[in-house]
Structures are given as structure tokens and as C-alpha cells.
Design a protein around this motif. Structure first.
Motif: not given
Ligand SMILES: Nc1ncnc2c1ncn2[C@@H]1O[C@H](COP(=O)(O)OP(=O)(O)OP(=O)(O)O)[C@@H](O)[C@H]1O
Ligand SMILES: [Mg+2]
Length: 312
Positions: A10-12, A17-21, A38-47, A168-170, A201-203
């Protein structure tokens, strides 16, 4: 190697509050190469950041080689980041120091880890050779193309012999041909060094070339694609694999992954989570003409049939 159990992040941000995962489950074995889509914002980078020890889970468990990375109890995160993980980011500029030569960039992580100059230099040259960039050792990143910089970045990521390479999307910032080259390089590292690789990857042309693709939607793994028909191209070239046999399913292809033979054998699985939920993606709903949020679930002839609500 990697075990995520109901991982929550959870990001604040500004009172919101954003629940990224949202309770993500994932298991990755040693030596696997897995694409994460996964779509943009789905949580890939967070993972990826969480597996890389850059973020701490808000809840759930994350084990790497049996070591618990969740919570703040774990003291050796620094050493973990330096020695267990190699990172490659999308933007070449994030991977390299612009004011250091290619050689010094690859040496840097080894020097930080306390290795001697001579040893670091030898190892750096060896790594640069592996990624086909040894002749650019004395150039600066700014003098290289995006693809070349990414190859150097892979050498940097490998400097301290990581167990896991996170990318991450190299290939996000390079053209298709370069992207394929970088991907082949990662594939070779996975095959020859047994490196465990996670690649966001998006590819889709890349995601379709690994034996396992997991899709994240809304912070959970929703579907997985497992390609059993993939075979090591190198082995095929050397005549070690009877491609005809593979097509007939007579070879245990799980042991010899990769390549493009038998793509028709790719199978797509939806993932049942611990609460036995399964996610129906937009395209499935659309294809089945399901428009409301109620469905009938029945077992017919040993199959689970999901039918949309009849509109009266
Ligand atoms: N540091 C942060 N503070 C607040 N919210 C964040 C933070 N990092 C990510 N988020 C939110 O968490 C969610 C998941 O983000 P994440 O970057 O993991 O997505 P992603 O799948 O990597 O997207 P993309 O394909 O655009 O890179 C999004 O809604 C994003 O806005
Ligand atoms: Mg991202």
C-alpha cells in the motif's frame, strides 16, 4: 527461489492510499526465466522492487531462497541488494554513471562490494566480452546507442554474480531489432549460467518467447501462460533435439525450454488463488458476452461452465 505469499503493498500518497499489490501469490524456481506482463499501474514494478529489496511489503510474506524479506526485521538488506540481485532498468541512464567509462561502470559494483582493483578489472572485461561490449570498454555511456548501453547495464547487473536478475522493461527504450538482441542475451545468460530472470515487458513478442508468462492485473497474478513446446534453439542447431518428436509430445520439453518450435502447444492457465477465486479478463467477458456482474457457475460434463445473467 522466490516465494510471494499474499503480498500486499500500500502506498500512501497525499491522503490517498493506493493498493499496488493486493495479495499476490507467486512462486519462481531457480533457473526459471519468467516474463511479467500487465497494464500500466497493475503493480509490475512494485513487485520487482519488492523482490529487489527496494521496497518493503505492507503485508504478506516474501521469501527469497527461504530468507524472509518481509518486514523490517531483516538486517542484511544491503548485502542482499548488492550480492543476490542484479537490476536492469528501462532507462539506460538509470543503469549507468554517465561520468564513468563503460569499464569503470562495470567495475563499480565490485569495488563497492570490496573487491580488489585488479580482480574487478579482469572480471569486468570478461563480463563485457560476454555481452559483446568489450571493444567499447573505454567509451562513456553517452557515446553509445541505447541498446549498447543496455548491454553494458546487463554486465553491470551481473558484476557481483547475482542469483536473480530483475529487468524492468529493459527493452522499452530501444527498437525491435535491438530489443531482440537484448532478449537473446538474457536468454543465453539464463541458459548458460542458470540465472533466474524476471523480465517485465510490454512487448508480447518477447513475452511469447519465454516458457512462462505471468500476467498481473489489479495487483494480483491473474493468468499464466506456460509454453511446453519451447525448445533450446542451440540444441536444435546442434542436432541434439528431434523437433518432430517434440511436436508429437514424446520429449520432456520442460527440461529443455526455449525457442520457437511447437508454439501451438502453448497453454494458457488462469490462476486459482487461495480463496479459489479466478479472474475473468475483459476479453474473456467480452468474448462470452457477459455484461452484468452476476454469472451462473455450473459443472457440466466435468467442466465448469460460467454463463452470464439472462437479461429480462
Ligand atoms: N512511490 C509510490 N507512491 C505512491 N503510489 C505509487 C508509488 N509507486 C507506485 N504507485 C502506484 O502503485 C500502482 C502500481 O504501480 P507500478 O509502478 O507497480 O505499476 P506498473 O505495473 O509497473 O506500471 P507501468 O507499466 O506503467 O510501469 C500504481 O497505481 C501507481 O500509481
Ligand atoms: Mg513499471
Amino acid at each position: 527461489m522466490i516465494y510471494c505469499d499474499e503480498l500486499v503493498k500500500i502506498y500512501q500518497a497525499d491522503q490517498v492510499k493506493v493498493m499496488a499489490l493486493q495479495g499476490l501469490d507467486l512462486e519462481i524456481k531457480e533457473g526459471e526465466m519468467v516474463a511479467i506482463i500487465g497494464k500500466s499501474g497493475s503493480g509490475k514494478s512494485t513487485l520487482l522492487n519488492m523482490i529487489g529489496g527496494l521496497e518493503t511489503p505492507s503485508a504478506g510474506r516474501l521469501l527469497i531462497e527461504g530468507k524472509d524479506l518481509s518486514g523490517n526485521a531483516w538486517k542484511n538488506k544491503d548485502s542482499y541488494r548488492k550480492n543476490t540481485i542484479g537490476f536492469v532498468w528501462q532507462k539506460p541512464s538509470r543503469n549507468l554513471f554517465s561520468y564513468l567509462t563503460v569499464l569503470d561502470n562495470v567495475k563499480a559494483p565490485m569495488l563497492f562490494a570490496g573487491k580488489k582493483q585488479k580482480e574487478s578489472k579482469e572480471k569486468a572485461m570478461e563480463l563485457l566480452k560476454q555481452v559483446g561490449m568489450d571493444h567499447y570498454a573505454n567509451k562513456f555511456p553517452g557515446q553509445l546507442s541505447g541498446g549498447e548501453q543496455q548491454r553494458v547495464a546487463i554486465a553491470v547487473a551481473l558484476a557481483n554474480d547475482p542469483l536473480i536478475l530483475l529487468a524492468d522493461e529493459p527493452t522499452g527504450a530501444v527498437d525491435t531489432k535491438t530489443s531482440n538482441q537484448i532478449f537473446s542475451l538474457l536468454q543465453r545468460l539464463n541458459r548458460e549460467m542458470g540465472l533466474t530472470i524476471l523480465i517485465v515487458t510490454h512487448d508480447m513478442s518477447i513475452a511469447d518467447k519465454v516458457s512462462r508468462t505471468v500476467m498481473i492485473s489489479d495487483g494480483k497474478i491473474s493468468t499464466e501462460k506456460i509454453r511446453r513446446g519451447l525448445v533450446d534453439t542451440e540444441k536444435i542447431r546442434q542436432g541434439q533435439v528431434d523437433t518432430e518428436k517434440i511436436r508429437r509430445g514424446q520429449v520432456d520439453t520442460e527440461k529443455i525450454c526455449w525457442a520457437e518450435v511447437g508454439e501451438e502447444k502453448a497453454e494458457e492457465y488462469s490462476v486459482l488463488d487461495k480463496a479459489r477465486r479466478v479472474q475473468l479478463t475483459e476479453d474473456i467477458l467480452e468474448a462470452a458476452g457477459i455484461t452484468t456482474n452476476k454469472v451462473k457457475v455450473e459443472v457440466i460434463d466435468g467442466k465448469v461452465v460460467i454463463t452470464g445473467e439472462q437479461e429480462s
